[in-house]
Design a protein around this motif. Structure first.
Motif, PDB file in Angstrom:
ATOM      1  N   MET A  20     -29.816  28.100 -21.638  1.00 54.18           N
ATOM      2  CA  MET A  20     -29.098  26.813 -22.239  1.00 54.18           C
ATOM      3  C   MET A  20     -28.121  26.478 -21.042  1.00 54.18           C
ATOM      4  SD  MET A  20     -26.445  25.953 -25.239  1.00 54.18           S
ATOM      5  CE  MET A  20     -27.734  24.722 -26.101  1.00 54.18           C
ATOM      6  N   LYS A  21     -28.403  25.077 -20.525  1.00 51.08           N
ATOM      7  CA  LYS A  21     -27.435  24.285 -20.004  1.00 51.08           C
ATOM      8  C   LYS A  21     -26.235  23.661 -20.684  1.00 51.08           C
ATOM      9  CE  LYS A  21     -27.015  20.925 -16.127  1.00 51.08           C
ATOM     10  NZ  LYS A  21     -27.750  19.998 -15.163  1.00 51.08           N
ATOM     11  N   LEU A  22     -25.013  24.097 -20.389  1.00 54.43           N
ATOM     12  CA  LEU A  22     -23.809  23.439 -21.253  1.00 54.43           C
ATOM     13  C   LEU A  22     -22.855  22.965 -20.434  1.00 54.43           C
ATOM     14  CD1 LEU A  22     -22.137  23.890 -23.920  1.00 54.43           C
ATOM     15  CD2 LEU A  22     -21.246  25.951 -22.985  1.00 54.43           C
ATOM     16  N   ILE A  23     -22.506  21.853 -21.024  1.00 52.92           N
ATOM     17  CA  ILE A  23     -21.447  21.064 -20.492  1.00 52.92           C
ATOM     18  C   ILE A  23     -20.027  21.318 -21.405  1.00 52.92           C
ATOM     19  CG2 ILE A  23     -20.434  18.869 -19.869  1.00 52.92           C
ATOM     20  CD1 ILE A  23     -23.580  17.519 -19.937  1.00 52.92           C
ATOM     21  N   ILE A  24     -18.925  21.629 -20.510  1.00 51.82           N
ATOM     22  CA  ILE A  24     -17.844  21.943 -21.147  1.00 51.82           C
ATOM     23  C   ILE A  24     -16.822  20.738 -20.693  1.00 51.82           C
ATOM     24  CG2 ILE A  24     -15.705  23.193 -21.640  1.00 51.82           C
ATOM     25  CD1 ILE A  24     -17.413  25.693 -20.874  1.00 51.82           C
ATOM     26  N   VAL A  25     -16.200  19.493 -21.352  1.00 51.28           N
ATOM     27  CA  VAL A  25     -15.684  18.838 -20.961  1.00 51.28           C
ATOM     28  C   VAL A  25     -14.004  18.993 -21.256  1.00 51.28           C
ATOM     29  CG1 VAL A  25     -15.053  16.090 -21.214  1.00 51.28           C
ATOM     30  CG2 VAL A  25     -17.289  16.784 -21.439  1.00 51.28           C
ATOM     31  N   GLY A  26     -13.394  19.182 -20.214  1.00 49.65           N
ATOM     32  CA  GLY A  26     -11.720  19.595 -20.395  1.00 49.65           C
ATOM     33  C   GLY A  26     -11.769  20.946 -20.251  1.00 49.65           C
ATOM     34  N   ALA A  27     -12.399  21.697 -19.132  1.00 46.24           N
ATOM     35  CA  ALA A  27     -12.607  23.166 -19.143  1.00 46.24           C
ATOM     36  C   ALA A  27     -11.005  23.758 -18.639  1.00 46.24           C
ATOM     37  CB  ALA A  27     -13.694  23.627 -18.032  1.00 46.24           C
ATOM     38  N   THR A  28     -10.012  23.061 -18.483  1.00 48.60           N
ATOM     39  CA  THR A  28      -8.878  23.627 -18.130  1.00 48.60           C
ATOM     40  C   THR A  28      -8.042  23.594 -18.762  1.00 48.60           C
ATOM     41  OG1 THR A  28      -8.136  21.291 -17.028  1.00 48.60           O
ATOM     42  CG2 THR A  28      -9.215  22.857 -15.357  1.00 48.60           C
ATOM     43  N   GLY A  29      -8.389  22.934 -19.967  1.00 48.80           N
ATOM     44  CA  GLY A  29      -7.318  23.000 -21.213  1.00 48.80           C
ATOM     45  C   GLY A  29      -7.065  24.215 -21.981  1.00 48.80           C
ATOM     46  N   PHE A  30      -6.222  24.369 -23.019  1.00 41.52           N
ATOM     47  CA  PHE A  30      -5.959  25.397 -23.783  1.00 41.52           C
ATOM     48  C   PHE A  30      -7.256  26.092 -24.365  1.00 41.52           C
ATOM     49  CE2 PHE A  30      -4.610  27.371 -28.001  1.00 41.52           C
ATOM     50  CZ  PHE A  30      -4.104  28.591 -27.470  1.00 41.52           C
ATOM     51  N   VAL A  31      -8.138  25.388 -25.037  1.00 41.58           N
ATOM     52  CA  VAL A  31      -9.228  25.788 -25.735  1.00 41.58           C
ATOM     53  C   VAL A  31     -10.379  25.730 -24.619  1.00 41.58           C
ATOM     54  CG1 VAL A  31     -10.912  25.265 -27.440  1.00 41.58           C
ATOM     55  CG2 VAL A  31      -8.486  24.936 -27.869  1.00 41.58           C
ATOM     56  N   GLY A  32     -10.391  24.746 -23.907  1.00 43.70           N
ATOM     57  CA  GLY A  32     -11.660  24.722 -22.634  1.00 43.70           C
ATOM     58  C   GLY A  32     -11.539  25.811 -21.829  1.00 43.70           C
ATOM     59  N   THR A  33     -10.441  26.392 -21.584  1.00 47.65           N
ATOM     60  CA  THR A  33     -10.469  27.523 -20.629  1.00 47.65           C
ATOM     61  C   THR A  33     -11.111  28.722 -21.276  1.00 47.65           C
ATOM     62  OG1 THR A  33      -8.243  26.667 -19.600  1.00 47.65           O
ATOM     63  CG2 THR A  33      -8.731  29.196 -19.432  1.00 47.65           C
ATOM     64  N   GLU A  34     -10.883  28.815 -22.684  1.00 44.41           N
ATOM     65  CA  GLU A  34     -11.314  30.116 -23.398  1.00 44.41           C
ATOM     66  C   GLU A  34     -12.943  29.787 -23.529  1.00 44.41           C
ATOM     67  OE1 GLU A  34     -11.930  33.655 -25.292  1.00 44.41           O
ATOM     68  OE2 GLU A  34     -10.244  32.939 -24.200  1.00 44.41           O
ATOM     69  N   ILE A  35     -13.278  28.514 -23.629  1.00 41.97           N
ATOM     70  CA  ILE A  35     -14.672  28.363 -23.797  1.00 41.97           C
ATOM     71  C   ILE A  35     -15.399  28.599 -22.678  1.00 41.97           C
ATOM     72  CG2 ILE A  35     -16.530  26.567 -24.315  1.00 41.97           C
ATOM     73  CD1 ILE A  35     -14.439  24.967 -26.007  1.00 41.97           C
ATOM     74  N   LEU A  36     -14.894  28.203 -21.419  1.00 44.26           N
ATOM     75  CA  LEU A  36     -15.447  28.724 -20.249  1.00 44.26           C
ATOM     76  C   LEU A  36     -15.631  30.050 -20.110  1.00 44.26           C
ATOM     77  CD1 LEU A  36     -16.473  27.673 -17.503  1.00 44.26           C
ATOM     78  CD2 LEU A  36     -14.181  27.634 -16.592  1.00 44.26           C
ATOM     79  N   ARG A  37     -14.663  30.776 -20.422  1.00 42.61           N
ATOM     80  CA  ARG A  37     -14.435  32.285 -20.154  1.00 42.61           C
ATOM     81  C   ARG A  37     -15.558  32.771 -20.766  1.00 42.61           C
ATOM     82  NH1 ARG A  37     -13.395  36.989 -22.440  1.00 42.61           N
ATOM     83  NH2 ARG A  37     -12.981  36.027 -24.598  1.00 42.61           N
ATOM     84  N   GLN A  38     -15.700  32.509 -22.091  1.00 42.19           N
ATOM     85  CA  GLN A  38     -16.832  33.200 -23.137  1.00 42.19           C
ATOM     86  C   GLN A  38     -18.370  32.472 -22.852  1.00 42.19           C
ATOM     87  OE1 GLN A  38     -16.388  32.908 -27.349  1.00 42.19           O
ATOM     88  NE2 GLN A  38     -13.827  33.121 -27.216  1.00 42.19           N
TER      89      GLN A  38
END
Length: 232
Positions: A1-19
């Protein structure tokens, strides 16, 4: 899967990116941010695209969007900070940017399947005839944004879902105490940031189970993932 994360430096976005970088079923991650990731994880599947704002997308961003299979959208001005801005700016960030970004992804050429997870909040009210008790103007606007996302997805033929967490905590003592106060005084539930991120990732990767996913639903999904050994 190719995933886009919009707001990857925010509180939740950072954790989404890590996982997302730890999940083997995600092969490519496009992190959309307004400032470059300061300590980007070392991963060959990560691409950081910096934009001027979330309603402005360069050709680089449009190219990066092409053939994506999913997006988790985390950008918003929170209820607690909304009074610090002119209302027009709150709407631009929370609603206009969401729809501009979603339309841009569609125009870039979505992969199949494509799933869009819009991180809203538990107070978002879709029924515009109601008067919510909590920040009514703000809550109605967030609910209207949910409805716009769902209507666009239905029109264009892809999946979409609103995640509606309550208070998102980091496990710290102060946040836990505040969460308890909110729950007992205003019946506002809470969820740990790693649970919220995991549940949204599971939906975008494996399929949307229900719409919307409320706070308790997100907790339930994350607990099931933990039992199955899928938490990362």
């Amino acid at each position: 899967m190719k995933l886009i994360i919009v707001g990857a430096t925010g509180f939740v976005g950072t954790e989404i990116l890590r996982q997302s970088l730890l999940r083997k079923d995600i092969s490519s991650v496009v992190a959309i941010t307004r400032r470059a990731l300061t300590s980007p994880p070392s991963s060959p599947k990560l691409q950081n695209v910096v934009v001027n704002d979330y309603d402005q997308y360069s050709d680089e961003a449009k190219t990066a969007f092409k053939d994506a299979n999913g997006c988790i959208w985390t950008i918003a001005i929170t209820p607690s900070k909304s009074s610090n801005y002119f209302w027009e700016e709150v709407v631009r960030v929370c609603q206009t940017s969401t729809m501009v970004g979603l339309r841009t992804m569609h125009e870039a050429g979505m992969g199949k399947p494509f799933r869009f997870i819009y991180m809203s909040g538990i107070a978002g009210e879709r029924d515009q005839t109601k008067t919510p008790s909590f920040k009514p103007k703000y809550s109605l606007m967030r609910g209207a944004t949910e409805s716009q996302v769902l209507a666009f997805s239905k029109e264009k033929g892809f999946e979409a879902m609103a995640a509606k967490p309550g208070l998102i905590t980091d496990g710290g003592i102060a946040k836990r105490a505040f969460a308890s106060v909110l729950y007992y005084t205003m019946s506002v539930p809470s969820i740990k940031v790693e649970q919220c991120a995991a549940a949204m990732l599971e939906q975008v990767v494996c399929g949307i189970e229900k719409e919307p996913l409320l706070n308790d639903d997100l907790v339930e999904v994350s607990m099931r993932m933990e039992k199955e050994g899928k938490m990362v």
